[in-house]
Design an enzyme around this catalytic site. Structure first.
Site, PDB file in Angstrom:
ATOM      1  N   ASP A 130       0.839  -1.204   0.000  1.00 53.63           N
ATOM      2  CA  ASP A 130       0.000   0.000   0.000  1.00 53.63           C
ATOM      3  C   ASP A 130       0.874   1.253   0.000  1.00 53.63           C
ATOM      4  O   ASP A 130       1.970   1.251   0.569  1.00 53.63           O
ATOM      5  CB  ASP A 130      -0.905  -0.024   1.245  1.00 53.63           C
ATOM      6  CG  ASP A 130      -2.102   0.895   1.093  1.00 53.63           C
ATOM      7  OD1 ASP A 130      -2.304   1.448  -0.007  1.00 53.63           O
ATOM      8  OD2 ASP A 130      -2.838   1.064   2.070  1.00 53.63           O
TER       9      ASP A 130
ATOM     10  N   HIS B 122       3.185   2.699  -8.832  1.00 52.81           N
ATOM     11  CA  HIS B 122       3.039   1.253  -9.082  1.00 52.81           C
ATOM     12  C   HIS B 122       4.291   0.708  -9.768  1.00 52.81           C
ATOM     13  O   HIS B 122       4.758  -0.389  -9.473  1.00 52.81           O
ATOM     14  CB  HIS B 122       1.812   0.981  -9.952  1.00 52.81           C
ATOM     15  CG  HIS B 122       0.515   1.423  -9.338  1.00 52.81           C
ATOM     16  ND1 HIS B 122       0.216   1.224  -8.018  1.00 52.81           N
ATOM     17  CD2 HIS B 122      -0.561   2.063  -9.869  1.00 52.81           C
ATOM     18  CE1 HIS B 122      -0.990   1.716  -7.759  1.00 52.81           C
ATOM     19  NE2 HIS B 122      -1.477   2.236  -8.868  1.00 52.81           N
TER      20      HIS B 122
ATOM     21  N   LEU C 146      11.230 -21.091  -3.966  1.00 49.29           N
ATOM     22  CA  LEU C 146      10.250 -20.139  -3.419  1.00 49.29           C
ATOM     23  C   LEU C 146       8.997 -20.185  -4.284  1.00 49.29           C
ATOM     24  O   LEU C 146       9.098 -20.285  -5.503  1.00 49.29           O
ATOM     25  CB  LEU C 146      10.835 -18.709  -3.464  1.00 49.29           C
ATOM     26  CG  LEU C 146       9.875 -17.580  -3.104  1.00 49.29           C
ATOM     27  CD1 LEU C 146       9.651 -17.507  -1.591  1.00 49.29           C
ATOM     28  CD2 LEU C 146      10.406 -16.227  -3.593  1.00 49.29           C
TER      29      LEU C 146
HETATM   30  C1  FPP Z   1      -1.749   0.008  -3.476  1.00 48.40           C
HETATM   31  O1  FPP Z   1      -1.284   1.333  -3.450  1.00 48.40           O
HETATM   32  C2  FPP Z   1      -1.154  -0.727  -4.604  1.00 48.40           C
HETATM   33  C3  FPP Z   1      -1.841  -1.353  -5.589  1.00 48.40           C
HETATM   34  C4  FPP Z   1      -3.316  -1.402  -5.617  1.00 48.40           C
HETATM   35  C5  FPP Z   1      -1.159  -2.018  -6.709  1.00 48.40           C
HETATM   36  C6  FPP Z   1       0.068  -2.787  -6.353  1.00 48.40           C
HETATM   37  C7  FPP Z   1       0.624  -3.449  -7.562  1.00 48.40           C
HETATM   38  C8  FPP Z   1       1.929  -3.476  -7.897  1.00 48.40           C
HETATM   39  C9  FPP Z   1       2.986  -2.862  -7.087  1.00 48.40           C
HETATM   40  C10 FPP Z   1       2.328  -4.192  -9.137  1.00 48.40           C
HETATM   41  C11 FPP Z   1       2.817  -5.567  -8.754  1.00 48.40           C
HETATM   42  C12 FPP Z   1       3.190  -6.322  -9.951  1.00 48.40           C
HETATM   43  C13 FPP Z   1       3.473  -7.646  -9.952  1.00 48.40           C
HETATM   44  C14 FPP Z   1       3.831  -8.323 -11.214  1.00 48.40           C
HETATM   45  C15 FPP Z   1       3.408  -8.464  -8.727  1.00 48.40           C
HETATM   46  P1  FPP Z   1      -2.341   2.506  -3.659  1.00 48.40           P
HETATM   47  O2  FPP Z   1      -2.426   2.797  -5.114  1.00 48.40           O
HETATM   48  O3  FPP Z   1      -3.621   2.144  -3.003  1.00 48.40           O
HETATM   49  O4  FPP Z   1      -1.628   3.677  -2.901  1.00 48.40           O
HETATM   50  P2  FPP Z   1      -2.340   4.878  -2.118  1.00 48.40           P
HETATM   51  O5  FPP Z   1      -3.034   4.257  -0.940  1.00 48.40           O
HETATM   52  O6  FPP Z   1      -1.185   5.737  -1.723  1.00 48.40           O
HETATM   53  O7  FPP Z   1      -3.274   5.544  -3.069  1.00 48.40           O
END
Ligand code: FPP
Length: 242
Positions: free
Chosen positions: A18, A35, A129
């Site tokens: 997050d 992201h 893993l």
């Molecule tokens: C939450 O932060 C994050 C997500 C909803 C997306 C996470 C996905 C990735 C990091 C990509 C992973 C890729 C692979 C291949 C595993 P948010 O957007 O809710 O952040 P905020 O709370 O600050 O708005």
């Protein structure tokens, strides 16, 4: 290597990633930039898990609720997943990582599903893993789909009715999408939020939780090791008296 008390390494560590949006905003960039950096954190955590002997690492990449985000962010996130899988899979495979995606795959596009199938097939025999990406996943959805399949089995197999009616918690485990995967020992959530957000509701019943203010794109090896050290000092009793 982390300084772990009694070598207490969790078998399964799960991450609620997050804070990507806030990380990007702090830098005056679009959310998707966060992201993008978040994928680097996944890479660092995979490396750390292998180095420390964690056997299962799972990440909550996209929830059922995340489909309600602005369409351009959803499209960008899905594109990022496909790109990350294509770019990383050879290396993951060489390093003995088994790759899995769990969630409501019916909602994913054909391109993404095809890439996922290829990656899962390529890595299915790896044992160092297991990396699980929870995609279009929510805990309530998982329990509901399990209950539906349980009910369908009841109807389809009258000869197994007594067995199904009397089965215990372990019997129901087999209907969840995580069948065969140990429940998470440790669930980490970044970005200062202290919620479970419809994640592994059934499987996280006895998990240890670790909350940190660090935003996901900043959660790298050192931060992961710190969480593992904290975990190693926890006293897990699973509701019993020691
Ligand atoms: C939450 O932060 C994050 C997500 C909803 C997306 C996470 C996905 C990735 C990091 C990509 C992973 C890729 C692979 C291949 C595993 P948010 O957007 O809710 O952040 P905020 O709370 O600050 O708005």
């Amino acid at each position: 290597m982390a300084d772990l008390k009694n070598d207490k390494i969790p078998v399964h560590v799960s991450m609620i990633m997050d804070g990507n949006g806030r990380w990007a905003k702090e830098r005056g960039k679009e959310r998707v930039y966060g992201h993008f950096e978040g994928v680097e954190s996944v890479r660092a955590c995979v490396e750390t898990a292998v180095e420390e002997g964690v056997r299962y690492l799972s990440v909550f990449a996209f929830s059922e609720e995340n489909w309600n985000r602005p369409q351009d962010e959803v499209v960008a996130l899905m594109g990022l997943m496909v790109k990350a899988m294509a770019a990383e899979m050879e290396k993951l495979n060489r390093n003995g990582v088994r790759f899995m995606v769990l969630g409501n795959r019916e909602r994913l596009g054909d391109d993404l599903n095809r890439t996922i199938d290829e990656c899962m097939d390529m890595t299915k025999d790896n044992e160092t893993l297991t990396l699980i990406v929870f995609l279009s996943y929510s805990g309530k959805w998982d329990i509901l789909q399990a209950a539906r399949r349980y009910a369908a089995d009841m109807i389809a197999h009258p000869e197994k009715r007594e067995e199904l009616e009397t089965m215990g918690v372990e019997g129901f485990d087999k209907y969840l999408v995580t069948a065969g995967i140990p429940d998470p020992d440790l669930i980490i959530r970044t970005s200062g939020e202290h919620r479970i957000s419809n994640y592994l509701l059934w499987q996280g019943a006895y998990s240890e939780y670790f909350f940190t203010d660090v935003l996901w794109p900043d959660f790298r090896k050192q931060e992961f090791r710190q969480a593992l050290e904290t975990y190693s000092k926890r006293d897990r009793r699973f509701g019993k008296v020691k």
